[in-house]
Every structure is written in C-alpha cells, then in structure tokens.
Design an enzyme around this catalytic site. Structure first.
Site, PDB file in Angstrom:
ATOM      1  N   ASP A 100     -12.113   1.264  -5.805  1.00 11.11           N
ATOM      2  CA  ASP A 100     -11.027   0.897  -4.923  1.00 11.11           C
ATOM      3  C   ASP A 100      -9.782   0.813  -5.820  1.00 11.11           C
ATOM      4  O   ASP A 100      -9.895   0.717  -7.056  1.00 11.11           O
ATOM      5  CB  ASP A 100     -11.292  -0.436  -4.211  1.00 11.11           C
TER       6      ASP A 100
HETATM    7  C1  BGC Z   1      -7.964  -0.569  -0.042  1.00 10.85           C
HETATM    8  C2  BGC Z   1      -8.723   0.712   0.215  1.00 10.85           C
HETATM    9  C3  BGC Z   1      -7.781   1.874   0.238  1.00 10.85           C
HETATM   10  C4  BGC Z   1      -7.022   1.915  -1.073  1.00 10.85           C
HETATM   11  C5  BGC Z   1      -6.015   3.055  -1.169  1.00 10.85           C
HETATM   12  C6  BGC Z   1      -7.077  -0.470  -1.268  1.00 10.85           C
HETATM   13  O1  BGC Z   1      -6.259  -1.583  -1.392  1.00 10.85           O
HETATM   14  O2  BGC Z   1      -8.863  -1.639  -0.198  1.00 10.85           O
HETATM   15  O3  BGC Z   1      -9.431   0.628   1.423  1.00 10.85           O
HETATM   16  O4  BGC Z   1      -8.477   3.070   0.460  1.00 10.85           O
HETATM   17  O5  BGC Z   1      -6.299   0.703  -1.245  1.00 10.85           O
HETATM   18  O6  BGC Z   1      -4.946   2.830  -0.319  1.00 10.85           O
END
Ligand code: BGC
Length: 795
Positions: free
Chosen positions: A220
């Site tokens: 993530d």
């Molecule tokens: C989120 C993800 C997301 C990623 C990219 C993170 O903060 O938890 O679900 O895909 O950011 O935007």
C-alpha cells in the site's frame, strides 16, 4: 541486470509508475486506483483522492455492488473498468477491496464488499476475472487484517490463527484462487506483530505456496517497513517509491551475505513478467463507450439498492401520485465516498431531476443541519402531497478513508427532518444514502425505506426507476444492521487503543447476531422485492470426495418478474468446538417471471464444513492424534439451510458428515466463546492467540520511530509544534477554510500525515538518521542531544 538496478526496479518511479530501464528493454507501466472506477491522475498526484483525475465512470461503490450478490454483474464492471484503463493507458487497477466489515464504524466500509468472507471473495473473484481477461491487472487489497482506519499505519491486528483463516483471509483466498489477480496489495498495519510488508508467512507461505499466487505483491502507498525484510518476505514492489538509503542498505546486505541475491532475483523476475506482459497489452487509440458504461452503472445500482421496508406496499408509486421530495441529498446526491477511490464521474444525475414530483423542500443543509424554518417548510410540502420521500443518510464528512466514524448515528438534522416529515404525512418513504449501517430510531414511523448505499454516478436514475416500479428491487444487505451500535460485539474494543484486538474471534456480523440471538434492525442477506417467492423441495445428496449437492425449487408467487438471492447456510449441530449458528457457503441470484419456478443447485465441498485449527486448538484433537495445523471437517450432524436472508430460513435438512472426532480446546469451557454471555475475556483471548498481549503504548522517554506525531504530541512540545504546523499547512492546502466540501479531505490528510510513524516519514523523505532521530530524541526529553542530531553534530 546489475544488483543496484534489480533493487531499484522493485520500487516505484513516482506516485503511479514503475521505473523504466531502457537498457534492459523495460518500459514503465502505470497503475491507478479503483476499486469502483478509474482514478487516473495526470497532473498533481496524491494517494488520498484529493487532486483531480480524468473523467471515468463512477460505478456504485462496493457497499452497493456487494448488495447485488450478482457475480456476473461484478464481472461486467471489472471488464468495463478495464476498458477505461486501456483507453487511458493504465496497466493496473488498484482494487477490489475485500477487507471484512468487522465493525460498522470503519471509514472505508463503503469500499469493501461484505462482512462475510465467502460473499466478498466470490464477488471480488469475478471482478478480477472480468478485468484481467481484458488484459488489465488488478490489485486485491488490503492484505490483510485491515478492518479499521484508526491508526491504520501503526496498529497491530491481533487475530488468532483460526479466526484469521476462517474470516479475514478467506475472502483473499477465494479471490486469489478463483480470480488470479496479477497483484496483491499488502496492508499498512501489522498482523500479529509483523508489518504486512515484511510478513513472509503471509506473503509467501500462505499467499504463494498455499494459494498459488503467481503475480507480485505491491505495498500500500507508503507501507514498506523494512526493504530487506520485505524482499525476504516476497514483497516485490514498494510504492509510491523507495528511498535511496534503503536501496543502498539492501545492496550492502547482499554484499555482506545477510541477504541472498537469489531472493531479490525472484522478486525481480515477477516484476519483469508483470511489466512486459502489461506493456505488450497496451493499445493505442482505444476508447470506451461512456454511454454504455453509464447504463451499466445504472444497472448495477438497480441490482444493489436494497428495499428495507415496504409497509402497505407503499412502493412502487403509481404514475400521477403527488410526490414531495425532501432533503438536500435529493439535489446533491451522495454517491461515493472520500479518499483514494474518489472518481471524477463522466456524468452525474441528481435525484430531483429524475424523480417526478410536485413539491420540494431542502429540509437541511449540506452538513446535515436543519432549522425550524427548514423543518416547517418540509412539513408543509409533505402535508400537501400524497407521498413524501425524504433523502437522508450520512453526509460527506462522516465516511472517508483515513478515519472512522465516532458513532453509528445519522446527523441529527436528518433524523429530525425524517421525523418532521413522517408526522406530517403517514405515507413517508426514506431513501438512505450512506456507505455502511446507521441507527434508524425513526424506522417504525415511516412506511418505506430504500437503502441506496453509495450508488455511483447513475444511482439517482436507478432510485427513480425503483420508486416507480420500472426496476423491481433485488438487492440484499451484505452487512447486518444492528439496532444500536452497542449491540455490535466489537463495539467496546474497536479503535479504543493503539492495536486492534480481534477478541470476538469468528463472531463477526451475522455470525454473532444469529448465534447470540441479538435482535438486529435488518439482518445480513435481507432485502424485499415487489414480488414474492416461495421455496420447496430441498434435497441434499452426497457426491464424491466429501461433496454434497444441494437442490431446491424457487417460485415467483407474485404478479411481476423479479430476482431472488438464494442463500445456502451451513451449521454444525451441537459442535464441540464453538462455531457460529450459521455460515454462508453458497448463493445464487436468479430471475423469475411471475409464476415461474426454477431449480437452483449448489455444491458444498469439504471446506463448507471445515474449521481451521491453529496451534492453540491442538488439544481439541482426539487423544493421541498429533496433527498439523490446518483445515479439518469435524464429524457430526450439519443443518443445511436455504434462506432468503440469514434470519429467514425457508428450507432445512440435517445430514451426517463424516470427518474427525474433535473435542473443544480446554480454554473454551465456560468462556464467552461458549456462552456468548457478557464479553470476550482477555485471558481466554490470550489462550486463543497463544501469548499474553500487552499494548505497547509509549510515553515520553520510551518513544520509538514507530510512534506518530499524533501520539507524541500530548507529551512533547516539539511534536505539538509539528502537529499544529501540519494542521496549518493542510488547512491552507484545502483553501484556508474548513467547509462541508473539504472537511473529509482535511481530516484524511491530517490523519495521514500526523498519523504516520516517524519511520515512514523518514523513508518517504529519504533522509536517514539526523532529522528524525533528532526529533525523536527531543520528543523523549533529550533536547540538546536531539538538537545536535538535527543540525548534524551528533551522530
Ligand atoms: C490506500 C490504497 C490506495 C493507495 C493509492 C492508499 O492510501 O490505502 O487503497 O490504493 O493509497 O492511492
């Protein structure tokens, strides 16, 4: 490839791209959020959905598509999002999300499919297949145990092995085995003490060796903890990027022999496969059919919107009925949630423009506040109409990535508005717009309740068609709606400290309410139709290999065509080891003409009866049996139940299933897990997880790089300064003033900055040592040493 290049390939080039290395023939590929549309950013990038993205279809969010129980629909949505990705040259869509809705307050529940792992896994698998067969990779997220937003960067999800396997990993397992996503995204949190990015058991032993995942694991955004441990664990790609010092540390570890280069090679191999396959599939000049996708978004909303109450058949409305619409949300629909999934829709329909009505009153403002004047006007228009429809739910600031709700209540203004309208007109219908369950103390005072969830850009059109009977509603809740928040078994424990203790074990959602016989407002799997169905002729027949065929007839006994979700639940009768009163093991959505009967068939397999015995359950084994941890079918009688909801069982047959004779573990006796009276006890929980848990909440003098500015601010002046400075900068960034339109963004950005541990700030700033260690020393009260490190005198 040189060692340095191999390591470098395993972290992103920027927010959304992998690195290009033309010297090896490797182009860069792009990824964008999901899960219910494409959030491709071209200019300023962010992971919080704040800056603009290109226009894309905003399909209903997972709360609404999850309630459709329609896997074919998920497949089509997966395909459609992939077509948009292809048109925009995006290779990976970051979704779907299958974290379990453990508690109604989770700010991201709207992005997740269900409280039930089987339903979530099956729906996600089809979404993935739909997208991947078009040549676009998906990213199944957030792996694993990420069921809350509070302290999402730092908390440790403490979950016993059985619960993990039966509840929190099952959705991922089904989606990986059946959907074969090219990427899986590891979560921010720790799982049983280990950061998910460093978790070898999770990312390699379970995901790859047991489930056969062939693709990559991506972090993530900002979730990489330790690049060396990450490589060892099988965490391939660090996003949005790495840091030079971390990469140098990895190279040194290889040179010193602490890390084998072969480990990196495996990660790099997977990366190269993904990049080359994705690049080969990119198409020039591809376009997508905006109109057709808008229609698909409408069809999806039409299948996922749930009719919760329909007293006196108040719905569907007859043409010519004098209808009053009430509520700001009729003018400004709530159709998606805030955060990284925020889509810039190609078109947006407002309820007021598509629902025929004779009068309208705003009833409240955008924040959900009302006034005597607004209420009077609402009562007046309601009084003069045959039917009043109130639009209410949760406003933007309530639900978002980055923070959880503080209670399960609707804005007070919405409740007052509903009550005022209901007292002025007995024929009141409420259209609810929110991404998760809310308390509905007003439910008995209205005749109709239609739960729209967050229904996407065409949601208003689907709502209009359901209200006027052009669509027969067929959605069923994918999560239980408790009467009051306190009825939820994780209520006391949820988000109350740094770590997340999953003390309730397998008793999540309906598994708890049904077992403990706690009355709910609306049960899991529940939803009404404008027609009626009857169930007959259940037959359960053994097949080979411990499998069973379950067959029944379902008839449409009403006057109009409709769709029914047929749900198969399984329950062990008098199980020695504690088990939920019933568990969903199969489902099908069928459509029936009036009077038509269809035979529905399901297959149950060993897994439908099995439980997972972790090490702490080993004394549940028969004396003398020394067995490995794993899935076992307990021998005994099982009820096979066909339900139209988790509560309404239409047909049942009891069968005897061969398997292992298992006894309950010693710690189970008289515990909450057996009686479900009171609350789960810490001591038994510790026996279940196998160690004694102590919360590592630090105080001045003990702070580490794992602590956050937010946690340290009350005991440290310098952290307080940092907190205030961050809040000021973020406030300025959203326009200098907190409004209804930016409050969710503000809170999310604030929690993402001051809620990050110093360690991840250090990684993303690429400044090892000095600054952050200096700040840490100062927070711990060593002001001069800290200052020395800050200005570089002290090492
Ligand atoms: C989120 C993800 C997301 C990623 C990219 C993170 O903060 O938890 O679900 O895909 O950011 O935007």
């Amino acid at each position: 490839m040189t060692l340095e290049d191999k390591i470098a390939l395993c972290s992103g080039k920027d927010f959304w791209h992998t690195k290009d290395m033309p010297q090896y023939g490797l182009p860069s590929i792009m990824m964008s959020d999901g899960p219910h549309g494409l959030r491709k950013q071209e200019a300023e990038a962010d992971m919080l959905g704040v800056n603009a993205s290109v226009p894309a279809t905003c399909f209903p969010t997972a709360v609404t598509t999850g309630s459709s129980w329609n896997v074919a629909l998920m497949h089509k949505i997966g395909q459609a999002i992939a077509e948009e990705a292809i048109a925009y040259q995006v290779s990976i869509v970051l979704g779907p999300g299958v974290n379990i809705k453990r508690n109604p307050l989770c700010g991201r529940n709207f992005e997740y499919i269900s409280e039930d792992p089987y339903l979530a896994g099956k729906m996600a698998a089809d979404f993935i297949r739909g997208a991947e067969e078009k040549g676009v990779a998906t990213s199944l997220k957030h792996f694993a145990g990420n069921s809350q937003e509070t302290k999402r960067f730092t908390s440790d999800s403490v979950i016993d092995e059985r619960t993990l396997r039966e509840i929190y990993l099952t959705a991922f397992e089904i989606a990986v085995k059946e959907g074969r996503p090219k990427t899986v995204m590891c979560a921010y949190n720790k799982l049983n003490g280990i950061h998910c990015s460093d978790h070898k058991k999770l990312l390699t032993d379970v995901l790859r060796d047991e489930w056969g995942h062939q693709g990559i694991v991506v972090t993530d955004w900002g979730a990489m903890n330790d690049r060396i441990e990450g490589f060892k664990a099988g965490c391939d790609l660090s996003m949005p990027g790495g840091s030079d010092y971390m990469e140098a540390d990895v190279a040194n570890a290889v040179r010193s022999g602490a890390l084998e280069e072969a480990v990196i090679d495996e990660n790099v191999d997977r990366m190269i496969d993904l990049i080359l396959q994705s690049a080969a599939r990119l198409q020039k000049d591809a376009a997508f059919d905006q109109k057709a996708h808008h229609e698909l978004a409408k069809a999806a909303a039409g299948e996922g919107i749930v009719l919760l109450k329909n007293k006196d058949n108040i719905l569907p409305l007859q043409e010519g009925t004098k209808v009053a619409l009430v509520g700001k949300m009729a003018e400004k629909i709530r159709y998606q949630g805030a955060g990284s999934s925020h889509i810039n829709p190609t078109k947006l329909t407002q309820p007021k423009n598509v629902i025929s009505h004779t009068a309208f009153a705003v009833g409240c403002d955008e924040r959900g506040n009302t006034s005597e004047e607004m209420l009077k006007e609402a009562e007046h228009v309601a009084h003069t109409a045959d039917v009043a429809i109130v639009f209410a739910g949760l406003t933007e600031v309530y639900e978002s990535e980055g923070f959880d709700r503080k209670d399960m209540k609707m804005p007070e203004g919405h409740v007052r508005m509903i009550e005022a309208v209901a007292s002025a007109n007995p024929n009141t219908i409420v259209v609810l717009m929110c991404g998760s369950a809310v308390e509905c103390p007003w439910a008995d005072n209205v005749k109709g309740i239609l739960y729209a969830g967050l229904s996407g850009q065409a949601g208003a059109e689907a709502i209009a068609d359901i209200l006027y009977g052009k669509i027969n509603p067929s959605g069923k809740l994918a999560e239980s709606w408790p009467m009051r928040y306190e009825d939820c078994i994780s209520a006391k424990e949820y988000a109350n400290q740094r770590d997340a203790l999953y003390k309730e074990s397998v008793y999540v959602g309906y598994r708890y309410y049904e077992s403990a016989e706690v009355k709910v407002r609306f049960p899991f799997g529940y939803g009404l139709s404008y027609t009626t169905f009857s169930y007959d002729h259940l037959q359960v027949q053994p097949l080979a290999d411990g499998m069973y065929q379950v067959i029944c007839d379902v008839t449409n006994t009403g006057n109009i065509a409709g769709k029914e979700v047929v749900q198969t639940y399984v329950a062990a009768v008098n199980s020695e080891i504690f088990r939920p009163a019933k568990e969903l093991k199969a489902f099908a959505k069928i459509d029936l003409e009036p009077g038509q009967t269809k035979q529905v068939a399901f297959v149950l397999n060993e897994r439908s009866f099995a439980i997972y015995l972790g090490k702490t359950y080993m004394d549940a084994m028969d004396a003398g049996q020394v067995l490995a941890e794993g899935w076992y079918v307990p021998k005994g009688r099982y009820n096979i139940m066909i339900g139209s909801s988790s509560q309404k069982i239409e047909l049942m047959q009891t069968i005897s299933v061969d398997g292992m004779e298992l006894k309950s573990p010693k710690w189970q006796k008289d515990s909450w897990y057996e009686t479900l009276v009171g609350e789960p006890q810490q001591t038994t929980f510790e026996k279940m997880i196998g160690y004694s848990y102590t919360c590592k909440q630090h105080h001045k003098g003990e702070f580490t790089m794992e602590d956050t500015v937010e946690e340290m601010k009350n005991e440290s002046f310098v952290m307080k300064l940092m907190y205030n400075a961050s809040a000021m900068v973020i406030k300025k960034g959203v326009g200098g003033k907190i409004t209804e339109d930016n409050e969710a963004d503000y809170r999310m950005m604030l929690s993402s900055s001051v809620g990050s541990p110093l360690r991840s700030m250090m990684i993303s700033s690429d400044m090892k040592g000095g600054l952050f260690y200096g700040l840490l020393d100062m927070a711990n009260g060593h002001v001069f040493r800290g200052l020395g490190k800050l200005i570089g005198i002290v090492k």
